[in-house]
Design an enzyme around this catalytic site. Structure first.
Site, PDB file in Angstrom:
ATOM      1  N   THR A 112     -43.204 -53.101  52.924  1.00  0.00           N
ATOM      2  CA  THR A 112     -42.453 -52.744  54.107  1.00  0.00           C
ATOM      3  C   THR A 112     -43.430 -51.889  54.889  1.00  0.00           C
ATOM      4  O   THR A 112     -44.480 -51.533  54.361  1.00  0.00           O
ATOM      5  CB  THR A 112     -41.195 -51.974  53.650  1.00  0.00           C
ATOM      6  OG1 THR A 112     -40.362 -52.881  52.939  1.00  0.00           O
ATOM      7  CG2 THR A 112     -40.420 -51.324  54.760  1.00  0.00           C
ATOM      8  N   SER A 142     -30.405 -52.375  51.821  1.00  0.00           N
ATOM      9  CA  SER A 142     -31.806 -51.967  51.915  1.00  0.00           C
ATOM     10  C   SER A 142     -31.986 -50.563  51.326  1.00  0.00           C
ATOM     11  O   SER A 142     -31.008 -49.853  51.073  1.00  0.00           O
ATOM     12  CB  SER A 142     -32.198 -51.952  53.396  1.00  0.00           C
ATOM     13  OG  SER A 142     -33.463 -51.353  53.574  1.00  0.00           O
TER      14      SER A 142
HETATM   15  N1  GLY Z   1     -36.726 -55.103  51.363  1.00  0.00           N
HETATM   16  C1  GLY Z   1     -36.834 -53.726  51.094  1.00  0.00           C
HETATM   17  C2  GLY Z   1     -35.728 -52.899  51.640  1.00  0.00           C
HETATM   18  O1  GLY Z   1     -35.056 -53.347  52.543  1.00  0.00           O
HETATM   19  O2  GLY Z   1     -35.481 -51.821  51.191  1.00  0.00           O
END
Ligand code: GLY
Length: 563
Positions: free
Chosen positions: A372, A443
């Site tokens: 991310t 998330s």
């Molecule tokens: N895909 C990682 C998150 O949304 O935390």
């Protein structure tokens, strides 16, 4: 319009020599604005927007589009995320542009005749959620931007069209992922030279991506969710067993949400509400920790590591049991989870001399990738933006949309595996986060802003799946409790606990052998790891009227740029 590309290349050679923010424990200092992101060219794009009189939101939009070109592992237009804004005047606001499940999604979609299929869940066209980034950035810009939309995309278009120089970091990353990208001809074409990895110093040109960005520049979200781009996405989906249709794309809508709020040692903590668990878990942990004097316990003493671990354990257990998309889970007990009273009760369950045992209930959270990216922006008026967005795994689904030149996410993997599938191999089947049409997957992203006495104090966030929550927590504790400057706070070694698996993961050499022994005596399991998170943080000193920024040296292309 000034030519962007030379400016960016100038930055590249400039930054071959580490900037002060990268050279030691001294943060970058600036008065009039700052951008900290995971790529120096993107930070430079953002700061130039501030130079031209753009707002923090303008700079964030331009930085986000630039990252989609120069940081393809997580920068994106084919994924989703969250933008948290604390305007200098007025109430904080959270933009939710998390991906959604397509209309044909179902809780059982990752099963084959009742058996869980991990490839369907994480590594297939079924793993792609309806992207949210373009719509979310546009909505934030419409409400808080000043410069023309096209201006904000121009640097990204130029870098895609004319190319940018591949860094050592990107070349290593692309070489590592090439075998997976090579499954898809458009992905192989976009990110290699006929199957040969790019090397540091090579020019990476992305003509298809440039054309897509131009459509978005000219038509706004309609350039992505309708017309040519939407047709290309839907065509790829239909050809390879994906579910997303042109109708799903046209129906995508970003949401404006009220941030979650907490108080920690006199600071107003503002963070992302569900569908992220990040803000709720962060505030829960801070509430628990507020009952003790961490500074007096000593930085990274066994007692403080134990206490922080126990607080994380409890917050992550609540996360697993209660949190999901708020539009599909109207009964989430947010007020209770965020309350000081509840934290007091949890604190009473913590023994100073003994680790708790995470419940033998076979709860585990689905795998979330580390890939991310987060960036922080503050402008001259002290409007502050914390933005975290993602493709889920590094390079997401690895699927580049043929003819459109951008990567699609694999965010459907953040939904639970299937109903009733909770087991001790790590699957989970609880209801709040099962896939359903139009639903957002849970998330851990935690873009966070702190204020004190009505003034901005800190902007922070990180990459790292569930470990995001720990990285953001440590960065805040290091500034608020331990009095570090922001660079020291970002540099300091981190550790993480997430309830299950029941283990403290710590950065190698981050805990001394005698501390480790004391923690083991209390019953903790401990595992070293390489790196934990990549933070991007800015603090503001109201008395000196000065910004301090820290790029994270765990990610060598990161840079803080100020004006
Ligand atoms: N895909 C990682 C998150 O949304 O935390």
């Amino acid at each position: 319009m000034r030519l962007r590309v030379p400016a960016v290349f100038a930055t590249l050679s400039l930054l071959a020599v580490p900037s002060p923010a990268l050279a030691g424990a001294h943060p970058l200092r600036a008065k009039n604005g700052m951008v900290v992101s995971q790529h120096f060219a993107a930070s430079q794009v953002g700061i130039e927007v501030l130079w031209e009189g753009g707002t923090a939101v303008d700079a964030a939009v331009a930085t986000a589009f630039a990252l989609a070109v120069v940081h393809p592992t997580a920068g994106n237009i084919g994924g989703g995320g969250f933008l948290l804004l604390r305007p200098a005047k007025g109430e904080p606001i959270a933009y939710d542009f998390r991906e959604t499940a397509p209309a044909a999604a179902a809780p059982t979609m990752f099963l084959n005749e009742g058996r869980y299929d991990a490839a369907k869940h994480h590594d297939s066209h079924l793993a792609v959620g309806v992207p949210g980034t373009v719509a979310g950035l546009h909505l934030a810009w419409k409400q808080h931007g000043k410069l023309p939309w096209q201006r904000l995309l121009e640097p990204a278009i130029q870098m895609a069209e004319q190319g940018f120089l591949v860094t050592e970091e990107l070349s290593r990353s692309l070489a590592g992922v090439l075998p997976q990208l090579a499954k898809y001809p458009a992905s192989k074409a976009a990110y290699s030279r006929d199957g040969k990895p790019y090397e540091a110093g090579d020019l990476l040109v992305q003509k298809d991506l440039a054309r897509t960005l131009r459509r978005i520049a000219e038509r706004g979200p309609a350039g992505f969710y309708q017309g040519e781009t939407a047709r290309l996405i839907a065509k790829e989906m239909a050809a390879r067993g994906g579910l997303i249709t042109e109708k799903d794309l046209a129906a995508y809508s970003p949401q404006v949400r009220v941030p979650v709020r907490g108080q920690y040692r006199g600071h107003d903590v503002i963070s992302m509400p569900p569908p992220s668990s990040g803000g709720v878990a962060l505030i829960q942990v801070l509430n628990i920790l507020e009952g003790d004097d961490l500074e007096a316990m000593g930085f990274r003493s066994a007692a403080s590591v134990h206490l922080i671990t126990e607080a994380l354990r409890r917050a992550f257990a609540d996360r697993a049991q209660h949190l999901g998309d708020p539009d599909h889970n109207p009964e989430m007990p947010l007020a209770r989870l965020l309350s000081k009273d509840y934290a007091r009760l949890l604190r009473q369950t913590i023994r100073a001399d003994r680790a708790a045992v995470s419940s033998p209930e076979t709860f585990e959270w689905p795998v979330e990738s580390d890939e991310t990216t987060h960036f922080s922006v503050v402008d001259a008026e002290r409007n502050a933006v914390a933005l975290t967005y993602t493709l889920e795994a590094g390079y997401g689904s690895k699927i580049v949309v043929p003819g459109a030149g951008f990567l699609l996410n694999n965010e459907m993997g953040d939904f639970n595996a299937g109903p009733g599938l909770t087991d001790d191999t790590g699957l989970i089947g609880t209801a709040p986060n099962l896939a359903a049409p139009g639903k957002r997957m849970l998330s851990s992203m935690a873009p966070t802003i702190l204020a004190k006495d009505g003034a901005l104090r800190m902007v922070t966030g990180s990459l790292g799946g569930r470990t995001i929550i720990s990285t953001v927590l440590h960065t805040i504790l290091n500034v608020v409790d331990y009095g570090m400057n922001v660079q020291e706070a970002v540099d300091a070694a981190r550790f993480h606990h997430q309830w299950l698996p029941d283990v403290i993961r710590y950065e190698r050499h981050g805990l001394s052998p005698d501390t480790l022994a004391l923690l083991a005596d209390r019953g903790h399991r401990l595992e070293p790891l390489g790196l934990l998170g990549v933070a991007a943080a800015i603090t503001y000193d109201k008395e000196k009227d000065r910004l301090e920024g820290a790029a994270d040296r765990r990610s060598p292309d990161s840079a803080a740029v100020g004006r």
